[in-house]
Design an enzyme around this catalytic site. Structure first.
Site, short mmCIF file in Angstrom:
data_model
loop_
_atom_site.label_atom_id
_atom_site.label_comp_id
_atom_site.label_asym_id
_atom_site.label_seq_id
_atom_site.Cartn_x
_atom_site.Cartn_y
_atom_site.Cartn_z
N ASP A 183 44.84 35.86 43.29
CA ASP A 183 45.88 35.74 42.27
C ASP A 183 46.27 37.14 41.83
O ASP A 183 45.79 38.13 42.39
CB ASP A 183 45.42 34.88 41.09
CG ASP A 183 46.56 34.06 40.50
OD1 ASP A 183 47.50 34.66 39.96
OD2 ASP A 183 46.50 32.81 40.58
N HIS A 256 52.23 35.20 42.56
CA HIS A 256 50.84 35.47 42.16
C HIS A 256 50.17 36.41 43.16
O HIS A 256 49.05 36.17 43.61
CB HIS A 256 50.06 34.16 42.02
CG HIS A 256 50.45 33.37 40.81
ND1 HIS A 256 50.17 33.78 39.53
CD2 HIS A 256 51.11 32.19 40.69
CE1 HIS A 256 50.64 32.89 38.66
NE2 HIS A 256 51.22 31.91 39.34
N GLU A 319 55.19 29.11 40.78
CA GLU A 319 55.56 30.17 39.83
C GLU A 319 55.90 31.48 40.54
O GLU A 319 55.33 32.53 40.27
CB GLU A 319 54.41 30.38 38.84
CG GLU A 319 54.12 29.13 38.00
CD GLU A 319 52.96 29.29 37.06
OE1 GLU A 319 52.94 28.63 36.01
OE2 GLU A 319 52.02 30.06 37.39
N THR A 461 40.86 30.14 34.78
CA THR A 461 39.80 30.83 34.04
C THR A 461 40.27 32.04 33.23
O THR A 461 39.47 32.93 32.94
CB THR A 461 38.68 31.27 35.01
OG1 THR A 461 39.23 32.17 35.98
CG2 THR A 461 38.07 30.07 35.70
#
Length: 755
Positions: A183, A256, A319, A461
């Site tokens: 990411d 990402h 995204e 997370t």
């Protein structure tokens, strides 16, 4: 007659007339059939006949019996207490018979393994040793995809911690571990051809402290790093396979991708070298769609395929802002050469290249539901996270789907309304709501529903700092999810909760799992009542004790017309704080929960929501807007009503004609979560809900905010007020969430009356 049916009929007969059917099974997820006898099978040691069973299952059972119960498993012969038999008909299901012996029937190794897992949950320990209730269990899975996802990019977890995560999955029969390895904030998998992915992309110079919405934002300036070597990856894959769990890797593209582009900026649109970001969110800088980048990604996937034998490879696809692509000569050239009309089709082109590569190598592509935009590759499967819509569209087009909507499956959301919950991204997903999840949307036909493979929960997370907190956010919600994905005959929530409290919290303690105890803290229940609201505190096992710090007349005596212990809060002309209420916990816990109510003249009034809130942010419906509890920050989905409509409208019922000087409405501004202030607001008044008159504050009010509230002044003598709120429509490019619909979050509404 089928062989398995013969076995079942004979076994039923052996239980006799005293057997009890349709009682709650202590096994979770709940089996499709459970019947127990009145007797207990007692033992001090366990022996196992290793014929007809895979050695892997024997090893697992031996290790877990020792770890959980302190029982040594002794390998014996035909007279052993534990026996395994082959059931050649039963598919992937198993049958567990506990009488004078413990016999597990299963068609294959996986079925027998699941029978062994259930056996672990049935053992009871007492002063004389151990015992198991004599019972008959028949069981099989409802869905083929029963997954949990773990993001290790934002916060890294060691190999041993990942294995512990897999262990917990095993106990509740999950079979897909979705490993989010890359990411923006970190690249966590060794790729030998591109070593800078981990040496540069695997490290960031600090991490944001607190919430994204904090102003100013704070960073710790502590270097953060971590990645898995290829040998460690193979070790985890082997470990999961031994528990019949398939590891599905995710390599994010085209968005990402900041960590990868920090290491290899030549594969971006600009070539600019930017560091691995320390902040969460979405970034405009994504992979360029030129041929060199396609080759770069395919070379990475080639090494990924060597490490992961999974049927599906997850490529992300979510995204991905198109800002850079619109201004990139290379991307515009690719669009022109391939006859692509827009950047959405360019993303489809990019993902299609990965799909062809994976297909040529005998694998299948799966991605988040944004991969539907611009056209979907025929061989691709969809993971639907933005509600059901993407999954429905994919299934109707004949694509396989995993349902993982935020409404039910995002375990990084808050799981209770209590202030002691650790900071989370936002949202509200309590245990009971998870239990309502059904992976098959009601709008699908029976033929279309066959494309729904199952579901999974996602653990992002950003705000999960360590493994202890990871377990806290996952359990017991994962157990509720397992019921939705495994159980063919899912029992009521009340039945599930009873079994969970009686058997599985103690089981968690046995396996040393840090589960959330939120359901043990009393929750506030608020209902409308003539002239105000009724407040009740409810614990998981009944009424919760509570006290008020200073008694005032706004609290009447306890109401007891229906044996419910409510307190009544009278509506007040003036806006003022009410006494603090301290709700006490059940006998097992000692922390009190503090509630602060504010009284006002709209407390508990009826509101007709013409625009329904989004299901994800609809706690307690319209009452949430007049319940005396003001939304706080960091925001929680339980305290606000959330809308993603361009126009939001509702009608306030003041019960009788009154002189009004205006209204005050709370709005939330959290642009990092795509929650924006509206553009304008219009008020209309009426005495019959038919004929409406605009108020004397012009046609539309530009929001003037003060301390999170918009106060609009107008004079009227009215019973009904219609409020029409206009959002900004689409978030402007260059802003957080640019190009997407904004969220509008509303909380406490107050009526301003004349002195």
């Amino acid at each position: 007659m089928k062989i398995s049916n013969v076995i079942f009929i004979i076994t039923l007969a052996s239980f006799g007339l005293i057997a009890q059917e349709n009682i709650s099974s202590p096994i979770l997820p709940s089996p499709s059939f459970y019947m127990e006898d009145s007797e207990m099978l007692s033992f001090n040691q366990l022996t196992i006949d290793t014929n007809n069973v895979n050695q892997n299952t024997v090893n697992f059972l031996s290790k877990e019996l020792k770890k959980i119960w302190g029982i040594e498993l002794i390998q014996g012969g035909a007279n052993s207490l534990i026996q395994f038999q082959i059931d050649p008909i039963k598919g992937n299901g198993y049958t567990l018979e506990i009488k004078d012996k413990i016999t597990v029937f299963g068609v294959n190794d996986e079925a027998q393994f699941h029978g062994a897992v259930s056996l672990l949950q049935l053992i009871e320990q007492n002063s004389n040793g151990y015992s198991i209730q004599e019972a008959l269990v028949k069981d099989e899975a409802k869905f083929e995809w029963r997954g949990l996802h773990l993001d290790v990019s934002r916060h890294f977890f060691t190999v041993e911690e990942v294995k512990r995560f897999i262990d917990a999955m095993t106990y509740y029969k999950f079979n897909k571990f979705h490993w989010h390895l890359t990411d923006d904030q970190g690249w966590r998998i060794e790729i030998k051809r591109y070593p800078k992915l981990t040496s540069i992309g695997g490290q960031r110079e600090g991490t944001m402290v607190g919430h994204y919405s904090d102003s100013p934002r704070i960073f710790d300036s502590i270097p953060y790093s971590g990645f898995y070597t290829q040998e460690e990856i193979r070790d985890v894959v082997r470990y999961a396979k031994s528990r019949f769990i398939e590891v599905v890797p995710e390599i994010e593209l085209p968005g990402h991708s900041r960590a990868a582009l920090a290491a290899y900026p030549e594969y971006s649109c600009t070539g600019n070298k930017n560091p691995v970001p320390q902040i969460w969110g979405i970034f405009d800088d994504i992979y360029c769609s030129k041929d060199e980048t396609i080759e770069f990604m395919q070379n990475i996937l080639a090494e990924v395929l060597e490490l992961f034998p999974s049927e599906y490879i997850h490529i992300g696809g979510d995204e991905a802002p198109k800002t850079m692509w619109k201004g990139c000569n290379n991307c515009q050239r690719v669009m022109k050469e391939n006859g692509l009309e827009n950047e959405q089709e360019l993303q489809s082109y990019f993902i299609g290249k990965m799909d062809k590569f994976l297909t040529a190598n005998g694998r299948k592509l799966i991605g988040w539901d944004e991969i539907l935009e611009g056209g979907l590759s025929p061989n691709a499967a969809v993971m639907s996270w933005r509600g059901e819509k993407g999954g429905i569209a994919a299934a109707q087009q004949g694509h396989y789907v995993v349902m993982t909507p935020t409404t039910y499956c995002y375990f990084d959301y808050y799981q209770s309304t209590h202030a002691m919950e650790p900071i989370a991204i936002g949202g509200y997903l309590p245990l009971e709501k998870v239990y309502k999840f059904d992976p098959i949307p009601k709008s699908l036909t029976a033929k279309e529903a066959k494309f729904i493979m199952g579901g999974q929960a996602n653990l992002w997370t950003e705000y999960i700092l360590d493994y202890s907190q990871l377990e806290y956010m996952t359990y017991p919600r994962a157990v509720a999810l397992s019921q939705c994905l495994w159980s063919i005959n899912k029992p009521s929530y009340e039945s599930f909760l009873s079994v969970y409290l009686e058997r599985h919290e103690s089981f968690f303690r046995k396996i040393q799992l840090n589960f959330a105890k939120s359901i043990h803290y009393p929750a506030v229940s608020i209902k409308r009542s003539p002239g105000g609201i009724k407040v009740k505190f409810e614990g998981v096992k009944g009424d919760a004790p509570f006290k008020i710090d200073t008694y005032k007349e706004e609290f009447s005596d306890k109401l007891n017309p229906d044996q419910e212990q409510f307190y009544f809060l009278k509506r007040s002309q003036l806006t003022k704080p009410l006494p603090q209420i301290f709700a006490l916990n059940s006998k097992d816990f000692d922390k009190a929960i503090k509630y602060n109510f504010v009284n006002h003249s709209a407390l508990g009034i009826n509101i007709d929501l013409i625009t329904p809130p989004h299901p994800k942010y609809n706690n307690n419906g319209s009452l949430n807007l007049v319940d005396g509890i003001f939304g706080s920050t960091p925001w929680k989905g339980s305290e606000w009503l959330g809308f993603q409509d361009s126009t939001v409208s509702f009608i306030l019922d003041l019960e009788k004609k009154q002189d009004i000087q205006g209204i005050s409405i709370g709005f939330l501004k959290q642009n990092g979560s795509w929650i924006y202030l509206p553009k304008s607001m219009t008020m209309l008044t009426s005495n019959d809900k038919v004929n409406w008159v605009k108020t004397n504050n012009n046609d539309s009010v530009k929001l003037q905010m003060k301390e999170g509230r918009c106060i609009t002044d107008f004079s009227a003598n009215t019973q009904y007020i219609k409020v029409v709120i206009q959002s900004i429509g689409i978030i402007p490019e260059g802003n957080e969430g640019g190009g997407h619909k904004p969220w509008t979050f509303i909380d406490e509404i107050q009526i301003i009356k004349g002195e």
